[in-house]
Structures are given as C-alpha cells and as structure tokens.
Design an enzyme around this catalytic site. Structure first.
Site, PDB file in Angstrom:
ATOM      1  N   HIS A 162      33.265   4.116  22.700  1.00  0.00           N
ATOM      2  CA  HIS A 162      34.622   4.621  22.906  1.00  0.00           C
ATOM      3  C   HIS A 162      34.922   4.783  24.386  1.00  0.00           C
ATOM      4  O   HIS A 162      35.963   4.355  24.883  1.00  0.00           O
ATOM      5  CB  HIS A 162      34.809   5.954  22.171  1.00  0.00           C
ATOM      6  N   HIS A 204      39.878   0.797  16.312  1.00  0.00           N
ATOM      7  CA  HIS A 204      39.169   1.932  15.702  1.00  0.00           C
ATOM      8  C   HIS A 204      38.666   1.595  14.302  1.00  0.00           C
ATOM      9  O   HIS A 204      37.618   2.085  13.893  1.00  0.00           O
ATOM     10  CB  HIS A 204      40.054   3.176  15.704  1.00  0.00           C
ATOM     11  N   PHE A 206      38.948  10.979  26.245  1.00  0.00           N
ATOM     12  CA  PHE A 206      38.473   9.742  25.607  1.00  0.00           C
ATOM     13  C   PHE A 206      37.012   9.442  25.920  1.00  0.00           C
ATOM     14  O   PHE A 206      36.278   8.934  25.074  1.00  0.00           O
ATOM     15  CB  PHE A 206      39.317   8.540  26.053  1.00  0.00           C
ATOM     16  N   HIS A 237      39.050   9.853  12.801  1.00  0.00           N
ATOM     17  CA  HIS A 237      39.564   8.484  12.841  1.00  0.00           C
ATOM     18  C   HIS A 237      39.567   7.801  11.481  1.00  0.00           C
ATOM     19  O   HIS A 237      40.366   6.891  11.248  1.00  0.00           O
ATOM     20  CB  HIS A 237      38.860   7.664  13.925  1.00  0.00           C
ATOM     21  N   HIS A 271      43.847   2.005  23.701  1.00  0.00           N
ATOM     22  CA  HIS A 271      44.873   2.954  23.231  1.00  0.00           C
ATOM     23  C   HIS A 271      46.233   2.560  23.803  1.00  0.00           C
ATOM     24  O   HIS A 271      46.320   1.641  24.597  1.00  0.00           O
ATOM     25  CB  HIS A 271      44.536   4.382  23.663  1.00  0.00           C
TER      26      HIS A 271
HETATM   27 CU1  C2O Z   1      40.083   6.136  20.579  1.00  0.00          CU
HETATM   28 CU2  C2O Z   1      41.169   9.097  18.827  1.00  0.00          CU
HETATM   29  O1  C2O Z   1      40.752   7.859  20.163  1.00  0.00           O
END
Ligand code: C2O
Length: 599
Positions: free
Chosen positions: A183, A213, A355, A368, A204
C-alpha cells in the site's frame, strides 16, 4: 466590531478585484433571487455587501452578532461556463502500466504542521520474473463474511493465518510487513509511471481506486489461505454501512490477537459508534442520530452517484498528473473510516490515518473488503449507467502483486470486474441505507415569505469572481446553470454535476470540507441527512517523493436528485456553500462550475 477584513467577526469579505461584468453570464447576475421558488436566504441581511456597507460596520448589531458564527464570502462561480465535459484530446493515450520494480524508491512521509519528515523503505523484493495473471479455478463461490458475524471456528482459522503471515521473515514478499508496504509503495510515491520518470504513480484519487484494492485484497487472501492450507479461506468485511457494524468489530480489539493494532484512536474503541462524516473531532451525537447520519451518508454516496466516473473516479492514464479526482465511496466514507481509526497520538496519524502505514493495521483489510463489497452493490442498484467503464485505458491498466507462491503477477483491471470470476462474493446482510434518502430541511419553503426576502437580497448581494478561494471560513458562491427543467430521459442520460476544480492542498494534510446547495444560514448546521448537503471533500495524509508538489485535484458531486428534492430544477443559479471542517485555511479552490456527465 467586525471592521477588519479577515478578523473572525468580519461579516463579509469583498474581493478587491473589480466586477468582471463582461465575463458574467447575463442570467447569473442576481438572478438567484429572482427565481420562481426563491432560495430563502434567511440571513441575507447579514451578508449585506453594498459597497457603502464596508464602512458601516455596526449598522445592524443583531446581524453582526449572528454573523460571528461564520464569516461569509460571496463570489461568483462558473465563469467559464456550464458546458458539457469537453472530450479529452489525450483520451485513450495509454493505460497505466505496471510499475518497474527496479526503479522503486523509498517513500517520503512528511508532516507540514510539525515539519517532520521520514524516509520509509516500502519497495518490495525485486525480481525480474513476472507472470501474467490467470483467473483462478474454483468449484464454488466463497462468501466473505461480515466481521461481526463470524463464528469461533472461522476466527480460529483467520487468527492462525494472520499469525503465520506475521511470522514470515520480513524479506518474504508475503510477510505482513511486505504486504503492508504494498500500500505504501503504490500510494506514497515509491513508483513512477513507466516512461515518465517524474510522474508519481498514485492509485487513489482516480478510477484505479476500486480495482487496485480489489486485487490487493485478493492476493492477501490467497496468501492467508495458503498459509493455513485452506484455498477456500476468505477474509471478513467490516460492515460499517449497517448499524450492527458501526463499531470496530470485536475480533480486532483483543490486544492478544494478531488482528489487533495498538496504533488506533483510543477514544474509538467499542462501543463507540463510527462516524461516517468524521472530520477529526467528536460530534457527540446520540447513537440514534449517529446511525441516521451514517445511513444518510451511505445513501448519498451510493444511490445518487449514477455513472461510472462519478462512482469510480476520474480517468487516469499513462503520464497524467496524479490524483485527477476521487469517486464517491473513496472520498466518503472510505476516508472518514481511515481517519476515524488512525491514532491521533502518532506523528502521522498511524496506522490507518496515513496511506504509508494504513496496511499495517489488520483492520485495513476488513475496511477495504467492505469498500470492495460496495462496488458489487453499486452495480446491482437500478440505473442503466451503473456499470464499469468500457474505456480500454482503464481495462488495461495494470499492477504487480506477489501471489501466495511468492511469484510476481501482473494483473489487469479487466480481470477483476466481477468478483465472482475471482471466486468470491459477500455474505448477504441487510442494506438499511437504501431507505435513508436525505430530505429537505424545510419542505415546502420557497413560497410566501421567500419572495420578500428575495427582493431585499437583490441589493445586498455582491457577485464577484473570487477565485481562487482559500477555504479559511465559510464561503458562499453563486453558480449559474445552463440547462433547466430537464426531462426524465435527459436526466437519465446526463447527470448534472457540480465541479470544484483545482482543489489544492499539501498532500500530508488531513482535509474535510462540506458542500451545501441553497442551504440557509441559520442556527443549526446542515447535516448529511439534509438534501442540501451535496457532499464533502476529504484527504487522507500521504506523500509522493516530491513533497513540495501539492495535491491538485477535482471534486465532482451529482446534483440531479438534490435539485429535484429541493424543487429548484427551474432555477437559473444555485448557491454553493463551502464549509471547512478540517484543514481550515490550507485548501484553495480554483473554480466552481456546473457540468453534465453522461459516461
Ligand atoms: Cu488505499 Cu483505504 O486506502
């Protein structure tokens, strides 16, 4: 009292630039207060802005008292018109290619408020051998369970799997640490676009958010399954869109469990209710009001966003500047959950609040999974445009992940559109927010007294080009509309949207500001359960390798339902109110306009 521009009690700030009359569409000047169903600007006396008033500060002490609560700036939005989105001349330039791992760099993490900065190694182990992804073979669809509903048997397996992942050596690409770094690398500037050495890759703030994700979770889950010898293992989702899920799930709060993370907000442990409209401060709502607010946020972000780009986010292609614009769920409530969980005692709001560190909290993956579940749900709601993009630049965008056998796999967005082709779906639970449509604060307003108020307002409204706006206080902007009273079919084909362009802020700053349409400046603030609440803009702190370069992004909010609910579809203009909630004074906005989105 209230005599100095910028002092907190100043009733209004009048931009010094002269009226740019020649650029102002005729209908926009003052027309807001001449419409059939006038916007009832309850406090219009307070925003008295005739030039002569600038020197008559104490003319109306009652109004000034009321204005102490908010400073108001009136400006004119949309000078550059309400045209359809012009098609991008570089469209179909090229999809974003999987990054070149050999060029991966440390990530820089900064805090502009404290001036601290650290360099974090987030790059994965390097290998030159890359396998192209093939959808898995499986005999049945596995259902990811709601985290608050799992049984002891499941918990034992999940706990074991996480324990084993945490026990892998740090240099194993499947280890807990390396997986968290995935990430960080994709979100904190460790990679550049292939062939564009100065263009940081950011997954993002664009249409890459959902697919990236989804794959990330997919491989994480496969690794966990492999570690416990159960290829059918599935991860749980944090069902925060439904009241029983609106606390941190129990399985994550046992300090002896590998699912625990100590870097979480200590005040947000169960039974504290999650705030999906979180802006860094405690709201002190009753449980009932918090649920109502959360469900209204869900309704708005899921139901009123009806096209691929509104849901997924803006197009992002090879060589593009990062962060063109978030989609609905990414912006809200995805950000709110990160910020609500992150530990305020930590220098960078670790773990969930930044992040670079978010993947270090096991709760991140449950969070997620729910975001991923909402992608499935969104496509299942009625509406002919609730589909994914067909643009090949999206479909062919690719990423790299290590799989359960520590092989490096190149995936393409097109391979993840249906979670069932990846072998999983989600346990069916209630979706209570479908019934939580926001309602107007004042049903039936606009008749009667509104007309008198409108006439009065004509002489008191300053319309200026005030951009760029620095959001250090409440700001009101009148924005002209070009198409009115559209038919049902027109509305189905194109969503009327409000676009805030060139929102600029340091990337490492937490931001939330709210956007209201034709709200009234009265004693109670506009809330997510009100139709007037159009949405919010949010930022989770993060950095690229060039921390001096600000986030420069856009926010697109759907208006069609809202205009209908407020009964203002025939109006020439809307009044947009921007209210800074977090990151006050640190955000600027380049322009505001109305547009139409038909993708
Ligand atoms: Cu990649 Cu909730 O962030």
């Amino acid at each position: 009292m209230g005599s100095t521009v910028n002092s907190p009690s100043t009733p209004i700030i009048i931009p010094s630039s002269p009226l740019q009359t020649s650029f102002i569409p005729k209908t926009s000047q003052l027309s807001i207060f001449k419409k059939k169903k006038p916007f009832n600007f309850a406090s219009k006396k307070l925003v008295s802005c005739k030039a002569s008033d600038r020197n008559q500060n104490n003319a109306d002490s009652s109004s000034i008292n009321r204005l102490d609560r908010r400073d108001i700036l009136l400006g004119l939005g949309g000078l550059y018109g309400a045209t359809n989105l012009v098609s991008d001349p570089f469209a179909s330039a090229a999809p974003i290619a999987a990054p070149d791992l050999s060029l991966c760099e440390n990530s820089t993490v900064t805090s502009s408020s404290s001036g601290t900065s650290i360099s974090v190694p987030c790059c994965p182990p390097k290998t030159t051998n890359i396998i192209d992804f093939k959808p898995p073979r499986f005999s049945n669809i596995r259902l990811r369970p709601a985290a608050h509903l799992v049984d002891a048997n499941y918990l034992e397996k999940f706990t074991k799997a996480m324990e084993l992942m945490k026990a892998l050596p740090d240099d194993d690409p499947r280890s807990f640490k390396q997986q968290a770094n995935v990430h960080c690398a994709y979100c904190n500037g460790a990679y550049d676009h292939v062939g564009f050495p100065d263009q940081p890759l950011q997954i993002h703030f664009s249409w890459l958010f959902f697919p990236f994700h989804r794959f990330y979770l997919y491989f994480y889950e496969r690794i966990l399954g492999k570690l416990i010898g159960d290829p059918n293992f599935v991860m749980p989702f944090w069902n925060w869109d439904s009241p029983p899920g609106m606390v941190i799930p129990d399985i994550y709060v046992d300090p002896t469990s590998p699912l625990y993370d100590e870097k979480r907000n200590v005040d947000h442990q169960p039974p504290k209710m999650l705030d999906l409209d979180y802006a860094g401060t405690e709201e002190l709502l009753s449980k009932r009001d918090q649920i109502k607010s959360n469900l209204s946020v869900m309704y708005r972000q899921m139901v009123t966003y009806k096209t691929p780009s509104l849901f997924h986010g803006a197009a992002y292609r090879a060589g593009d500047n990062p962060s063109p614009g978030m989609g609905s769920v990414e912006n809200n409530p995805h950000t709110a959950v990160h910020r609500w969980v992150g530990d305020k005692r930590e220098p960078f709001s670790e773990d969930m609040g930044n992040f670079y560190s978010a993947g270090r909290d096991p709760l991140f993956y449950a969070h997620h999974c729910n975001v991923d579940r909402l992608w499935n749900i969104w496509k299942s709601l009625p509406g002919k445009k609730r589909t994914d993009f067909t643009d090949t630049d999206w479909l062919d965008s690719s990423f790299l992940f290590y799989d359960e056998n520590a092989n490096l796999v190149r995936v393409k967005v097109r391979d993840c559109l249906n979670s069932r082709t990846l072998g999983y779906d989600y346990q069916k639970v209630n979706i209570p927010w479908l019934k939580n449509k926001p309602t107007p604060r004042r049903p039936g307003r606009g008749s009667g007294s509104g007309s008198a108020m409108a006439a009065e307002a004509n002489t008191e409204t300053v319309i200026r080009n005030a951009f760029p706006i620095v959001l250090d206080k409440l700001v009101r902007i009148e924005v002209p509309r070009t198409k009115k009273s559209r038919t049902k079919v027109e509305k189905e084909n194109e969503e009327e949207v409000l676009v805030l362009q060139n929102i600029r802020v340091d990337r490492d700053v937490a931001v939330k500001f709210d956007v209201y349409i034709n709200d009234e400046d009265d004693e109670t603030p506009t809330e997510p359960e009100d139709s007037e609440f159009a949405g919010s803009f949010t930022n989770i702190p993060h950095n690229h390798h060039n921390p001096g370069v600000k986030l420069d992004t856009n926010l697109t909010l759907p208006l069609s339902d809202l205009l209908e609910d407020l009964d203002i579809e025939r109006d020439d203009n809307i009044v947009v109110t921007l209210v800074p909630k977090e990151g006050k004074g640190l955000v600027s906005i380049g322009n505001i306009k109305i547009d139409f989105v038909g993708d």
